[in-house]
Structures are given as C-alpha cells and as structure tokens.
Design an enzyme around this catalytic site. Structure first.
Site, PDB file in Angstrom:
ATOM      1  N   TYR A   1       0.772  -1.670   0.155  1.00 24.25           N
ATOM      2  CA  TYR A   1      -0.640   0.134   0.015  1.00 24.25           C
ATOM      3  C   TYR A   1       0.745   1.536   0.190  1.00 24.25           C
ATOM      4  CZ  TYR A   1      -3.070   3.535   1.847  1.00 24.25           C
ATOM      5  OH  TYR A   1      -3.851   4.864   1.823  1.00 24.25           O
ATOM      6  N   ASP A   2       1.594   1.696   0.820  1.00 23.24           N
ATOM      7  CA  ASP A   2       2.955   2.411   0.921  1.00 23.24           C
ATOM      8  C   ASP A   2       3.839   2.469  -0.422  1.00 23.24           C
ATOM      9  OD1 ASP A   2       2.241   2.554   3.881  1.00 23.24           O
ATOM     10  OD2 ASP A   2       4.100   2.365   4.456  1.00 23.24           O
TER      11      ASP A   2
ATOM     12  N   LEU B   1       1.478   8.871   9.541  1.00 21.06           N
ATOM     13  CA  LEU B   1       3.044   8.890   9.758  1.00 21.06           C
ATOM     14  C   LEU B   1       3.982   8.783   8.751  1.00 21.06           C
ATOM     15  CD1 LEU B   1       3.573   7.203  13.491  1.00 21.06           C
ATOM     16  CD2 LEU B   1       4.585   9.113  12.821  1.00 21.06           C
TER      17      LEU B   1
ATOM     18  N   GLU C   1       9.261   4.642  20.192  1.00 25.66           N
ATOM     19  CA  GLU C   1       8.914   3.966  20.943  1.00 25.66           C
ATOM     20  C   GLU C   1       8.253   3.509  20.383  1.00 25.66           C
ATOM     21  OE1 GLU C   1       6.989   8.384  22.412  1.00 25.66           O
ATOM     22  OE2 GLU C   1       5.685   8.505  21.145  1.00 25.66           O
TER      23      GLU C   1
ATOM     24  N   LYS D   1       5.005   1.167  17.671  1.00 26.66           N
ATOM     25  CA  LYS D   1       3.401   2.271  16.658  1.00 26.66           C
ATOM     26  C   LYS D   1       2.817   0.842  17.221  1.00 26.66           C
ATOM     27  CE  LYS D   1       2.417   2.782  12.781  1.00 26.66           C
ATOM     28  NZ  LYS D   1       0.854   2.866  13.093  1.00 26.66           N
TER      29      LYS D   1
ATOM     30  N   ASP E   1      -0.568  -1.384  17.640  1.00 23.22           N
ATOM     31  CA  ASP E   1      -1.244  -1.072  16.296  1.00 23.22           C
ATOM     32  C   ASP E   1      -2.540  -2.168  17.119  1.00 23.22           C
ATOM     33  OD1 ASP E   1      -1.801  -2.279  13.766  1.00 23.22           O
ATOM     34  OD2 ASP E   1      -1.561  -3.606  13.537  1.00 23.22           O
TER      35      ASP E   1
ATOM     36  N   GLU F   1      -3.809   5.282  21.829  1.00 24.02           N
ATOM     37  CA  GLU F   1      -4.277   3.755  21.073  1.00 24.02           C
ATOM     38  C   GLU F   1      -4.855   3.035  21.918  1.00 24.02           C
ATOM     39  OE1 GLU F   1      -2.570   4.086  18.051  1.00 24.02           O
ATOM     40  OE2 GLU F   1      -3.542   2.378  16.999  1.00 24.02           O
TER      41      GLU F   1
ATOM     42  N   TYR G   1       0.482   8.805  24.080  1.00 24.55           N
ATOM     43  CA  TYR G   1       2.543   8.695  23.318  1.00 24.55           C
ATOM     44  C   TYR G   1       2.005   9.807  22.708  1.00 24.55           C
ATOM     45  CZ  TYR G   1      -0.931   7.918  19.241  1.00 24.55           C
ATOM     46  OH  TYR G   1      -1.827   7.601  18.629  1.00 24.55           O
TER      47      TYR G   1
ATOM     48  N   LYS H   1       8.337   0.174   9.938  1.00 27.04           N
ATOM     49  CA  LYS H   1       7.755  -0.450  10.001  1.00 27.04           C
ATOM     50  C   LYS H   1       8.220  -1.680  10.161  1.00 27.04           C
ATOM     51  CE  LYS H   1       3.180   0.080   9.202  1.00 27.04           C
ATOM     52  NZ  LYS H   1       2.020   0.033   9.036  1.00 27.04           N
TER      53      LYS H   1
ATOM     54  N   CYS I   1      -4.455 -42.812  -1.586  1.00 24.96           N
ATOM     55  CA  CYS I   1      -3.031 -42.536  -1.873  1.00 24.96           C
ATOM     56  C   CYS I   1      -2.640 -42.468  -2.998  1.00 24.96           C
ATOM     57  CB  CYS I   1      -2.222 -43.547  -0.819  1.00 24.96           C
ATOM     58  SG  CYS I   1      -0.624 -43.471  -0.568  1.00 24.96           S
TER      59      CYS I   1
ATOM     60  N   CYS J   1       0.859 -45.695  -3.470  1.00 23.75           N
ATOM     61  CA  CYS J   1       0.603 -46.960  -3.273  1.00 23.75           C
ATOM     62  C   CYS J   1      -0.917 -47.015  -4.052  1.00 23.75           C
ATOM     63  CB  CYS J   1       1.002 -47.022  -1.960  1.00 23.75           C
ATOM     64  SG  CYS J   1      -0.242 -47.071  -0.969  1.00 23.75           S
TER      65      CYS J   1
ATOM     66  N   CYS K   1      -3.126 -43.473   5.027  1.00 25.84           N
ATOM     67  CA  CYS K   1      -3.356 -45.495   3.979  1.00 25.84           C
ATOM     68  C   CYS K   1      -2.937 -45.952   4.848  1.00 25.84           C
ATOM     69  CB  CYS K   1      -1.686 -44.185   3.313  1.00 25.84           C
ATOM     70  SG  CYS K   1      -1.168 -46.234   2.185  1.00 25.84           S
TER      71      CYS K   1
ATOM     72  N   CYS L   1       3.306 -48.869   2.495  1.00 24.06           N
ATOM     73  CA  CYS L   1       3.921 -48.032   1.257  1.00 24.06           C
ATOM     74  C   CYS L   1       5.116 -46.827   1.542  1.00 24.06           C
ATOM     75  CB  CYS L   1       2.291 -47.291   1.997  1.00 24.06           C
ATOM     76  SG  CYS L   1       2.632 -45.519   0.643  1.00 24.06           S
TER      77      CYS L   1
HETATM   78  S1  IVH Z   1       2.694   9.811  16.730  1.00 28.28           S
HETATM   79  C1  IVH Z   1       1.305  13.665  14.321  1.00 28.28           C
HETATM   80  N1  IVH Z   1       3.245   7.335  17.978  1.00 28.28           N
HETATM   81  O1  IVH Z   1       0.328   5.070  14.145  1.00 28.28           O
HETATM   82  C2  IVH Z   1       2.030  12.638  15.741  1.00 28.28           C
HETATM   83  N2  IVH Z   1       1.917   7.457  16.394  1.00 28.28           N
HETATM   84  O2  IVH Z   1       0.530   5.179  11.397  1.00 28.28           O
HETATM   85  C3  IVH Z   1       1.355  11.403  14.474  1.00 28.28           C
HETATM   86  N3  IVH Z   1       0.481   5.287  16.170  1.00 28.28           N
HETATM   87  O3  IVH Z   1      -2.767   7.849  14.027  1.00 28.28           O
HETATM   88  C4  IVH Z   1       1.241   9.986  15.184  1.00 28.28           C
HETATM   89  N4  IVH Z   1       1.734   4.372  18.300  1.00 28.28           N
HETATM   90  O4  IVH Z   1      -2.370   5.936  16.158  1.00 28.28           O
HETATM   91  C5  IVH Z   1       2.478   8.368  17.381  1.00 28.28           C
HETATM   92  N5  IVH Z   1       3.621   6.123  19.186  1.00 28.28           N
HETATM   93  C6  IVH Z   1       3.084   7.101  18.476  1.00 28.28           C
HETATM   94  C7  IVH Z   1       2.351   5.646  18.030  1.00 28.28           C
HETATM   95  C8  IVH Z   1       1.641   6.457  16.613  1.00 28.28           C
HETATM   96  C9  IVH Z   1       0.897   4.137  16.984  1.00 28.28           C
HETATM   97  C10 IVH Z   1      -0.469   5.500  15.275  1.00 28.28           C
HETATM   98  C11 IVH Z   1      -1.499   6.689  15.297  1.00 28.28           C
HETATM   99  C12 IVH Z   1      -1.524   7.197  13.398  1.00 28.28           C
HETATM  100  C13 IVH Z   1      -0.596   5.977  13.043  1.00 28.28           C
HETATM  101  C14 IVH Z   1       0.012   6.594  12.327  1.00 28.28           C
END
Ligand code: IVH
Length: 702
Positions: A54-55, A101, A134, A136, A138, A195, A247, A343, A437, A440, A455, A460
């Site tokens: 996607y990216d 991000l 820190e 990310k 999910d 989150e 965060y 990522k 089988c 065999c 079998c 076999c």
């Molecule tokens: S900072 C302006 N820090 O990732 C600051 N985002 O793809 C932007 N996310 O929508 C976000 N952990 O929901 C930040 N430690 C973290 C995060 C975080 C998860 C999520 C967040 C954002 C998405 C961006």
C-alpha cells in the site's frame, strides 16, 4: 460498495502498478486503487494488500504528483487521510488534526530521515539529533480532551480531522484518568493522543469465550480493540479489557488561550509528565536515543523481540525529541516531518493458491500442502503451507486459484488465514481431497476420532521413507549427523528400502559419493554403530507404531528382556501396564503379529542392533539417601544452566516428584528468571522451600 468483479480488477491492477514505472497516464489508476485499499483497510477492516505494498503505491502517486502538480486534484488520496467513521456516533472535530506517519523499513531509511531533519533545522551533518523511539501500537487511535483537569471528551481518529465521539466508552477504561493535574503546568485545555489496545493473552481469552458462546472470532487484537472502542454499551467496552497508551501531547492552551506546549522542552519530558500524572505511557518500550544510530539499534532490537511482547506492535515510531526542532520541521498535509514510523517486516501477505500436494507421514496420515506463489513474510520466502487436513480446507472454503491471506508470526510456521472471497472471478476450482493414496493407490481410511485420512498400507513406500527419516532422528535412535537429506539420497540410490538397511550401509560407497568423502563416511559409521547400542525403548519408539509414544515405549521396555518377547504378548499384558490403553495395546500387538515386521527386527539384530533390555531400560531406582526423596517439586521461570526438561529429569533421579501447581502439597519451588504468580503464591503459603537454579543444582551436587 465494490462488487466482486470490481474488487478483483482493482486488486490485479494494484499488483500491475506495483511492478510498473508509473507515468502521468497511471494517475487515475493509482487514485482508484488507493481509494479501494483505504476502504478495505479502514472501513472493512479487511486489507487485501500488505502495508508495504500500500505504501509503495501511495509513494508512487506522491512522487508523480510532485513532478506534475496539476495531477494533485482535491480528490487525490494524497490529499486526505482515510476514514474510520461510522454513523452510530456523534462526530466531533479534533483540536488539531490527527495525522498519519511517514514510513521507513530499515536503518538506511532512518539515516535518510535524519539527514532530512538536519537539513530542515540547519544542523551540520556531523552533529547528533536526539530522538525518542517508542512502539507503534497496533490498536485503535484515540484523542482525549481534558478541560480544567477533567476528561470532557474522547474521540476516535476518524478521518484525522473529525472522529466519532466515544467519551462514555473511554470513561470505563481504568487506564484513562477521569481527572488529571494539568493545571500544575498552567494547562487549561489539552488534547492527548494514544492508542487503545488489548493485551495478547487477554485477546485469546476473549476469543475463547466468544467461541464457547458461538460468536464469530476476532482475527486479531487490533480488530477486537477498534471494535471495542465503538460499542453501543460502555459495559461491553469494559469487558474487552482495553488499555489506553498515551504517546503524544497534541495541543495545550492556558486560560488565556495561549499555546503552552512549550511548557515542555522535549517530547520525552512531556511523556514523563503524563506518566507521572496518571496516564499509561510506554516505559521500557521507550528510549531517548542520542542519535539516529542508537534509534535504529533500538528499533532492530524491538523487531527481534516483538513476538514476546504483550501487545501487538507493527513497528516503532522515531520522533525528534526537541520540541523546538519539531516546530522547525513542521508538517506536510499527511504527516509530521519530525516523526517517522519504522515498520517491521510484514507478517501477513496475500498470495495465490496455485495447487495442493499431498504428503504421506510416517504413520500414513495424508497432509495436504498448499503451493502458493512465493511471498516474503517477516523476511522469509514462503511457497508451501500446510493445510493440515480435509476439514481445514472445507472449513476455510479454500479453492485452487484463490487469493489467500497468509501469516507468519514469529517462529510460528506460516498458515493460511483465509481465502478472499471478494476477489474470486469464478475460475477457482474446488480442492478435491483424494480417496486413494497418491503414492501406493491404497484406499484411504479415516478413524471416527481422527482428523486425518490415512493410507493403511504399512509398506507404502512414502510411509517407509518417512519412518526411516524419523528412525534416525534425535528423539528416536538419535544417529548423530544422519539427517533427512541423507536418508532421502540413500533411498533414491536404492540403498535404503527399510529401517534395517540403515545398519548395513556400504561406507566405501558412501565415501565415494559426491559431497561425502572418507571422513564423513567414517563419522556416519561411528554414529550408526553407537546407535546400535541404544536401549530398547528407543528401538521400540523408532518403529513408528501408531500412538505408541516415547513414554509408552519406556513402560513396555521395562517389562521385557528382549524386543521379540512382544510376539507372545496379549492385549491384556499391555493393558495391565498402568498408563497403557487399549488403542496402543492393539496397535503394538498387531505390529508384532506381522511376520514382515518380525523379519525386519531379526534382520536389524543380525546387523548388530541391540534388542536386549539394557540398564537404561530398567526403571530408575532411587536410593533412599538421594537428596530429594519423597519431595514434590515445581520449576517456574526461565532456567539458564539446564533446560526445564533436564531439570525435571534430574529431580526425578534425585527422588523427587514433579507436580504442576503451587499448593500445600508442594515442597520445593525452583525459580528461574521472570518467575511470576507461582513464586508469589508459594511465598504467600510460607510452607514451600524456594530455591534458585544454582541452589537446586548445588543440592544435587552438580
Ligand atoms: S505519533 C502527529 N506515536 O500510528 C503524531 N502514532 O500511522 C502522529 N500510532 O494514527 C502520531 N503508535 O494511531 C504516534 N507511538 C506512536 C504511535 C502512533 C501508534 C498510530 C497512530 C497514528 C498512526 C500513524
């Protein structure tokens, strides 16, 4: 919203665009496919492309628009952030937009990011910029607004500008303080970003309960969390066990309406303040790094240990620590320039199920194996995936030609999550499980209690080969250096037709094989000769009699002088041994009544394989003065000098009995690293002797 044929077409187009160097004429196509994937991801919660793919598409469009700004129409996917709003809640506007991000995938990308930051902030290349790294998280993004120290509003991320108002639901989370002392910093109104997450083991409990209640299961903790944010009834949100990690401080004003985020000089300081004010913030998972190299190392470390972490994370976020520098960097319409996501390699990907092959196991079980178009999963190329059995195929409604979602989590073997029904075009073919089988041609059978078709032909060829592979393996005869590939090669050459042949190899011929030589042939001979002396429980286990495991083999070996004595054993003789049931009894009796098998064992014996009971086959007699006679023992936490299994065996030899729970019946608890609730419970009981690993080994005189 999209019909099946449309979805198929957009999916195929996406894959084409990924392979193509795009030009202006592809702009429309890119718009179309990106809109589709945003809908799949955010609205349906059911992506059909990996994040990486996607990216890549998104970046292709961005690059195209940078060169040809006239293509940047207001409806371009680059001009907005995706939308997760539903009609069930009030919509509220965020005090400042919640942006996305930018993404990076390796240390190289992070270096480029660091260079961009230095350029933007006019910092010389040889100077360090400090970053906070820190996780990310999910889960589901949330924004919390506090006014005069009181929580007044909570919202989902929505389209970044507006989100669903979920205040009542967030108020039930114990990790969201209803009141927090912002006034100590002169802050009158503040918006925090975070989150909502579900702990992995909590997620498993939730799914187990849903299964028991006959409800549909959540695919992953993220889906359970985003769903939990939007419950109509806050009590149901409470039951999901959501936790909110904060965060980011998004916005803060004083009672004059002036912006006061500059109360803090760094991101680190702001997060520490939130932690001290009662919010759950990343702690050990967060690091203040003095430069980008340290940040990259921290990212790599977390990528390696993500599976062992309690929460789902799909990467790390690297943020410029200084708020003054952050301000210099600013934002694009899509993301802050001072932060980047690192990522992790995708655990999931889509591929095509091309065909199914059937493998025969050592006891004849037929395992279907899917051959898929090779894909990268968490850094490994995957092209074959086990489909377990016929029920798995029908349960997932898999067809040849299906686009399938595959996943590989940690060291776990890859598996097929599901077939994408929406991408079918009608050419998919049902998978017809064989009735005979494939090797065999014997008619397959299936016991009522078992999932696998088997079998039933013990001779076999496929089964015989698998039995030989198992026979030489570590848990069986443990022939050092004799692996699967050797067995397969010697079998192909006609040197191995049954397990007896293993003990009658021509080592001169082996020495002359390409890739072997005299030394390795000699080594193999030594290892095979050593195995000839094995205790008979290993021989019994190595015969691959259905359901006749190592434990049962040991129990039987204790009772006989010679393996061939079992010819005279009746069903009753077997069942009279405690822990041996009628099924094993029947299978072993049947084996020893077949003259082919007896001939095989006699042949093995003639080649020097020991079939007479050895000292190791006799029950362990513990002398009365052994150090742990009569004691019960339990191991908890990670041990370092011996494995858990070895420790348990040592304990048995020293006269102890292993038990599985802490209770008043427990005498000794041996604690390794990260001992948890068991240690607490044992300490509370006050009657349990608690030993470290070292103290335990010392007690045994080791
Ligand atoms: S900072 C302006 N820090 O990732 C600051 N985002 O793809 C932007 N996310 O929508 C976000 N952990 O929901 C930040 N430690 C973290 C995060 C975080 C998860 C999520 C967040 C954002 C998405 C961006």
């Amino acid at each position: 919203m999209y019909t099946k044929p449309q979805q198929r077409q957009l999916f195929d187009l996406s894959k084409q665009l990924l392979e193509t160097a795009v030009t202006t004429e592809h702009a429309k196509d890119l718009h179309q496919v990106l809109h589709y994937h945003e809908w799949k991801y955010y609205v349906q919660n059911d992506p059909v492309l990996s994040d990486f793919e996607y990216d890549s598409l998104f970046k292709k469009l961005e690059a195209l628009e940078a060169k040809h700004p006239e293509l940047r129409t207001p409806d371009s996917p680059t001009q907005r952030v995706a939308n997760d709003m539903t009609n069930d809640f009030n919509t509220v506007e965020h005090l400042v937009p919640m942006l996305s991000l930018d993404n990076s995938y390796n240390a190289e990308d992070l270096k480029d990011f660091d260079e961009r930051i230095k350029k933007l902030c006019l910092i010389p290349e040889n100077e360090d910029v400090a970053y906070v790294v820190e996780p990310k998280f999910d889960g589901g993004s949330i924004a919390l607004v506090y006014e005069n120290d009181v929580l007044v509003r909570a919202a989902t991320r929505g389209n970044g500008t507006k989100g669903d108002e979920i205040t009542a639901n967030m108020k039930v989370l114990r990790t969201v303080p209803l009141r927090a002392n912002f006034s100590s910093k002169g802050i009158q109104k503040v918006e925090l970003r975070g989150e909502a997450l579900i702990e992995k083991n909590n997620f498993e409990k939730i799914n187990a309960q849903r299964e028991a209640e006959g409800q549909s299961l959540f695919a992953n903790p993220r889906n359970a969390a985003t769903g939990g944010l939007r419950m109509k009834n806050p009590n149901e949100t409470a039951q999901r066990g959501l936790e909110a990690f904060i965060y980011q401080l998004g916005y803060a004003i004083n009672d004059q309406g002036e912006h006061v985020l500059n109360q803090f000089s760094t991101h680190h300081e702001g997060i520490e303040f939130l932690g001290n004010t009662g919010f759950k913030v990343p702690t050990i998972e967060r690091k203040l790094c003095k430069n980008i190299q340290e940040a990259a190392d921290f990212c790599a470390m977390w990528e390696a240990k993500r599976e062992g972490y309690n929460y789902e994370i799909d990467g790390m976020v690297v943020k410029v620590n200084s708020l003054a520098l952050q301000e210099k960097c600013g934002f694009t319409s899509h993301h802050p320039r001072w932060a980047i996501a690192y990522k992790f390699k995708a655990k999931q990907a889509t591929s095509t199920l091309e065909s199914v092959e059937y493998q025969i196991g050592k006891i004849g079980s037929v395992t279907p194996v899917a051959k898929i178009t090779p894909v990268q999963l968490a850094g490994v190329t995957v092209s074959s995936i086990s489909l377990h059995n016929a029920d798995f195929i029908s349960g997932k409604d898999l067809h040849i030609g299906d686009t399938v979602l595959v996943e590989r989590a940690g060291d776990v073997i890859p598996y097929i999550v599901k077939a994408m029904d929406e991408l079918r075009n009608g050419t998919e073919q049902p998978i017809v499980f064989p009735t005979e089988c494939p090797v065999c041609s014997t008619k397959l059978v299936r016991a009522a209690s078992e999932a696998a078709w088997r079998c039933p032909n013990f001779q076999c060829e496929a089964q015989v080969l698998q039995r030989m592979i198992f026979h030489v393996s570590k848990p069986a005869m443990n022939i050092d250096g004799f692996g699967k590939s050797y067995v397969e090669r010697f079998h192909e050459l006609g040197w191995l037709t049954n397990i007896a042949d293993i003990y009658n190899l021509d080592y001169e011929a082996i020495a002359n094989l390409e890739g072997f030589g005299k030394r390795s042939a000699e080594k193999l001979e030594i290892a095979i000769n050593k195995a000839k002396e094995n205790p008979i429980y290993r021989v019994l286990y190595s015969l691959c009699i259905h359901h006749f495991g190592k434990k049962a083999s040991k129990l039987v070996a204790q009772e006989i002088d010679h393996v061939l004595d079992l010819q005279k054993w009746t069903l009753e003789d077997f069942v009279n041994i405690k822990d041996i049931g009628p099924v094993v009894a029947e299978n072993v009796t049947e084996f020893f009544q077949d003259p082919t098998n007896i001939a095989l064992l006699e042949q093995m014996e003639s080649y020097g394989v020991n079939l007479t009971q050895t000292e190791d086959d006799k029950p362990t007699v513990v002398s009365e003065d052994a150090p742990l006679v009569g004691k019960t023992i339990l191991f908890t936490g990670k041990l370092f000098k011996v494995s858990r299994k070895e420790a348990q065996e040592l304990a048995i030899k020293a006269g102890a009995r292993n038990i599985s729970a802490v209770s008043s019946k427990l005498d000794i608890l041996v604690v390794g690293e990260k001992a948890g609730s068991k240690l607490k419970k044992a300490t509370a009981l006050g009657t349990v002797q608690i030993l470290t690993e070292d103290a335990f080994l010392e007690l045994l005189g080791r």
